[in-house]
Scaffold this motif. Sequence first.
Motif, PDB file in Angstrom:
ATOM      1  N   TYR A  71       0.571  -1.269  -0.148  1.00 40.16           N
ATOM      2  CA  TYR A  71       0.303   0.147   0.112  1.00 40.16           C
ATOM      3  C   TYR A  71       0.810   1.527   0.016  1.00 40.16           C
ATOM      4  O   TYR A  71       0.800   1.753  -0.915  1.00 40.16           O
ATOM      5  N   ARG A  72       1.659   0.863   0.520  1.00 40.46           N
ATOM      6  CA  ARG A  72       2.957   2.498   0.803  1.00 40.46           C
ATOM      7  C   ARG A  72       3.432   3.252  -0.171  1.00 40.46           C
ATOM      8  O   ARG A  72       3.867   4.162  -0.837  1.00 40.46           O
ATOM      9  N   ARG A  73       3.696   1.674  -1.399  1.00 42.40           N
ATOM     10  CA  ARG A  73       4.574   1.735  -2.449  1.00 42.40           C
ATOM     11  C   ARG A  73       3.265   2.161  -3.917  1.00 42.40           C
ATOM     12  O   ARG A  73       4.074   2.057  -4.726  1.00 42.40           O
ATOM     13  N   GLY A  74       2.216   2.300  -3.366  1.00 38.41           N
ATOM     14  CA  GLY A  74       1.594   2.458  -4.140  1.00 38.41           C
ATOM     15  C   GLY A  74       1.367   1.434  -5.493  1.00 38.41           C
ATOM     16  O   GLY A  74      -0.102   1.784  -6.617  1.00 38.41           O
ATOM     17  N   ILE A  75       1.558  -0.186  -5.235  1.00 44.37           N
ATOM     18  CA  ILE A  75       0.617  -0.760  -5.920  1.00 44.37           C
ATOM     19  C   ILE A  75      -0.374  -1.349  -5.421  1.00 44.37           C
ATOM     20  O   ILE A  75      -1.174  -1.991  -6.579  1.00 44.37           O
ATOM     21  N   ILE A  76      -1.117  -1.701  -4.581  1.00 46.74           N
ATOM     22  CA  ILE A  76      -2.763  -1.729  -4.256  1.00 46.74           C
ATOM     23  C   ILE A  76      -2.927  -0.321  -3.851  1.00 46.74           C
ATOM     24  O   ILE A  76      -2.635   0.499  -3.028  1.00 46.74           O
ATOM     25  N   SER A  77      -4.423  -1.127  -3.346  1.00 49.77           N
ATOM     26  CA  SER A  77      -5.656   0.407  -3.272  1.00 49.77           C
ATOM     27  C   SER A  77      -6.512  -0.445  -2.533  1.00 49.77           C
ATOM     28  O   SER A  77      -6.913  -1.273  -2.215  1.00 49.77           O
ATOM     29  N   GLN A 186     -14.313   7.254  -5.380  1.00 53.34           N
ATOM     30  CA  GLN A 186     -15.002   7.468  -5.972  1.00 53.34           C
ATOM     31  C   GLN A 186     -15.411   9.007  -6.862  1.00 53.34           C
ATOM     32  O   GLN A 186     -15.703   9.642  -7.039  1.00 53.34           O
ATOM     33  N   ASP A 187     -14.427   8.937  -7.955  1.00 52.14           N
ATOM     34  CA  ASP A 187     -13.958  10.089  -8.451  1.00 52.14           C
ATOM     35  C   ASP A 187     -14.217   9.570  -9.873  1.00 52.14           C
ATOM     36  O   ASP A 187     -14.018  10.237 -11.352  1.00 52.14           O
ATOM     37  N   GLY A 188     -15.285   8.563 -10.029  1.00 53.94           N
ATOM     38  CA  GLY A 188     -15.405   8.138 -11.010  1.00 53.94           C
ATOM     39  C   GLY A 188     -14.456   6.938 -12.176  1.00 53.94           C
ATOM     40  O   GLY A 188     -14.789   7.202 -13.550  1.00 53.94           O
ATOM     41  N   LYS A 189     -13.314   7.354 -11.290  1.00 62.41           N
ATOM     42  CA  LYS A 189     -12.583   7.154 -12.457  1.00 62.41           C
ATOM     43  C   LYS A 189     -11.402   5.790 -11.030  1.00 62.41           C
ATOM     44  O   LYS A 189     -11.932   5.124  -9.757  1.00 62.41           O
ATOM     45  N   VAL A 190     -10.736   4.219 -12.126  1.00 63.17           N
ATOM     46  CA  VAL A 190     -10.362   4.091 -11.235  1.00 63.17           C
ATOM     47  C   VAL A 190      -8.790   3.800 -12.047  1.00 63.17           C
ATOM     48  O   VAL A 190      -8.204   3.799 -12.420  1.00 63.17           O
ATOM     49  N   SER A 191      -8.026   3.659 -10.888  1.00 60.27           N
ATOM     50  CA  SER A 191      -6.964   3.704 -10.861  1.00 60.27           C
ATOM     51  C   SER A 191      -6.192   2.291 -10.985  1.00 60.27           C
ATOM     52  O   SER A 191      -6.789   1.594 -10.382  1.00 60.27           O
ATOM     53  N   LEU A 192      -4.830   2.280 -11.304  1.00 60.92           N
ATOM     54  CA  LEU A 192      -3.860   1.046 -11.815  1.00 60.92           C
ATOM     55  C   LEU A 192      -4.213   0.298 -10.575  1.00 60.92           C
ATOM     56  O   LEU A 192      -4.541  -1.313 -10.346  1.00 60.92           O
ATOM     57  N   ALA A 193      -3.534   0.989  -8.958  1.00 60.19           N
ATOM     58  CA  ALA A 193      -3.568   0.274  -7.915  1.00 60.19           C
ATOM     59  C   ALA A 193      -4.945  -0.363  -7.605  1.00 60.19           C
ATOM     60  O   ALA A 193      -5.160  -1.533  -7.085  1.00 60.19           O
ATOM     61  N   GLU A 194      -5.931   0.465  -7.514  1.00 55.57           N
ATOM     62  CA  GLU A 194      -7.549  -0.085  -7.401  1.00 55.57           C
ATOM     63  C   GLU A 194      -8.038  -1.126  -8.560  1.00 55.57           C
ATOM     64  O   GLU A 194      -8.559  -2.251  -7.783  1.00 55.57           O
ATOM     65  N   LYS A 196      -5.928  -3.578  -9.860  1.00 64.90           N
ATOM     66  CA  LYS A 196      -5.175  -4.623  -9.565  1.00 64.90           C
ATOM     67  C   LYS A 196      -5.193  -5.399  -8.059  1.00 64.90           C
ATOM     68  O   LYS A 196      -5.739  -6.369  -7.849  1.00 64.90           O
ATOM     69  N   SER A 197      -6.016  -4.505  -7.100  1.00 67.27           N
ATOM     70  CA  SER A 197      -6.689  -4.887  -6.107  1.00 67.27           C
ATOM     71  C   SER A 197      -7.852  -5.949  -6.364  1.00 67.27           C
ATOM     72  O   SER A 197      -7.738  -6.705  -5.804  1.00 67.27           O
ATOM     73  N   VAL A 198      -8.802  -5.211  -7.085  1.00 68.44           N
ATOM     74  CA  VAL A 198      -9.852  -5.516  -6.573  1.00 68.44           C
ATOM     75  C   VAL A 198      -9.901  -7.129  -7.987  1.00 68.44           C
ATOM     76  O   VAL A 198     -10.211  -8.099  -7.951  1.00 68.44           O
ATOM     77  N   TRP A 199      -9.203  -6.759  -8.567  1.00 68.05           N
ATOM     78  CA  TRP A 199      -8.334  -8.525  -9.528  1.00 68.05           C
ATOM     79  C   TRP A 199      -7.798  -9.608  -8.853  1.00 68.05           C
ATOM     80  O   TRP A 199      -8.181 -10.600  -9.118  1.00 68.05           O
ATOM     81  N   LEU A 223     -17.648  -5.886   4.512  1.00 66.72           N
ATOM     82  CA  LEU A 223     -17.122  -3.837   4.339  1.00 66.72           C
ATOM     83  C   LEU A 223     -16.023  -3.168   3.994  1.00 66.72           C
ATOM     84  O   LEU A 223     -15.982  -1.849   4.012  1.00 66.72           O
ATOM     85  N   GLY A 224     -15.364  -4.310   3.112  1.00 67.89           N
ATOM     86  CA  GLY A 224     -14.326  -3.328   3.121  1.00 67.89           C
ATOM     87  C   GLY A 224     -12.650  -4.277   2.473  1.00 67.89           C
ATOM     88  O   GLY A 224     -13.025  -5.672   2.990  1.00 67.89           O
ATOM     89  N   PHE A 225     -11.897  -3.912   1.805  1.00 71.10           N
ATOM     90  CA  PHE A 225     -10.481  -4.768   1.624  1.00 71.10           C
ATOM     91  C   PHE A 225      -9.632  -3.335   1.425  1.00 71.10           C
ATOM     92  O   PHE A 225      -9.191  -2.089   1.191  1.00 71.10           O
ATOM     93  N   CYS A 226      -8.103  -4.419   1.638  1.00 65.10           N
ATOM     94  CA  CYS A 226      -6.988  -3.399   0.974  1.00 65.10           C
ATOM     95  C   CYS A 226      -6.141  -4.652   0.474  1.00 65.10           C
ATOM     96  O   CYS A 226      -5.556  -5.697   0.985  1.00 65.10           O
TER      97      CYS A 226
END
Length: 432
Positions: A71-77, A186-194, A196-199, A223-226
């Motif tokens: 998370y701190r390296r920006g790989i996941i969200s 919730q900005d209407g966009k999915v970042s690469l980290a987001e 990768k996480s959901v995949w 309830l949530g994920f990371c």
Amino acid sequence: MPRALRRLVHWTVFCPLSKGFQSRVPAIKVKYLLFALLCILGASWVVYMQYASYAELCRGHVCHVVICDHYRRGIISGSSCKALCDQRTLTLQRCMSTSPAYQVYGGQWKDRPVVIKCGLQENLKVEGSPDPGLRLETSLFDKPTRGTSMDEFREMLHGFFKSNLGDQPSLNTLVERVITLADVTQDGKVSLAEAKSVWALLQINEFLLMLALQEKEHTPKLLGFCGDLYVTERVAHSALYRLDVPSYLRPLVPAAVSSGLNRWLAPAWPHRARITIGLLEFVEEIFHGAYGSFLMCDAGPRQVGYNAKYDCRMADLRSVASEATVRGFLRGRRCETNADCTYGRDCTATCDRLAKQCNMEVVRPNLAKVCTLLQDFLLFGAPAELRQDLEKQLRTCVTLSGLASQMEVHHSLVLNNLKTLLWKKISNTQYS
């Protein structure tokens, strides 16, 4: 075995009490002393086995270190990342893992009891890392790649769902559900980290099932994920029976003793009837639902739980698989016996011994497996005027076949008869 414990065993076995000591101490006291020593040895062994089991099964610290590092390296969200890694308001407290490869912890988040789950299936040893459990992001979070457009990501998701759930008309709805879930900001966009996480999460069978059955009453709420760690609501009773004898004690504890204790600790019969009705409703929900049919490949007491109001909640969905996945496993599979045609624990098809290939239909449907479980859970303590009818209904249910010719009408008829029988008994009472 610890050194002190070895010395105690050596002293007890090889250094018998001296004759002079025995002459001064009555024989009965010597027996008490020996009994006390045996109790100490037994208790020490239990403590040692419990510690060894905990050290092997409970590796939540590995999950926490890996997830927060990525998370701190920006790989996941994810929606839980800040609470887990920065604010420390999401905490792993009580280990509930039954496998080193799948970490399950009870915890707290926003003053609410939750369950935190994290997979360690793809561990890779990283040379020079402080913990051998650290994983390389290239193996776990490798898709989608940089430069993937939103349309391409939607196509990836649609193809994944089609492969795992079958060609269902509602797959586009599920795709949009994933896109909404992934858009943490919730900005209407999915970042690469987001993305990768959901995949990575979708590769976990239980998460996929929770997503497909999210609107169902008997599935724990997400309830949530990371990254590939996810958080669900906590089920007050995470198994159908309250007493779970550890594996290393099972040879010493007769099955009749553990069964008798579980019956003594079980809820009152009307509460058990309410839990049963919820479990039967879950079987209905996963039979020809919006995203196809699902098969329970282990209908054991550890998979079924219930909340404080005795509403059924599935505590563990890892053993539930889509019919499309099971059929894909069986298609063209070579076999010698029926055991070669088994997906999971007990999703078994027959083996065509002439063609030496598995047939495509699972022999026992979900309802038959659930009724086998209910025979022990529901019959003891049942009202005398209901017991005979209940036994008859459960016997009919247990013998159901998974053949397509029986599934549609007979399956629904047996299920509804059983539900009606129970509901009539507890309706218009405090238990309804």
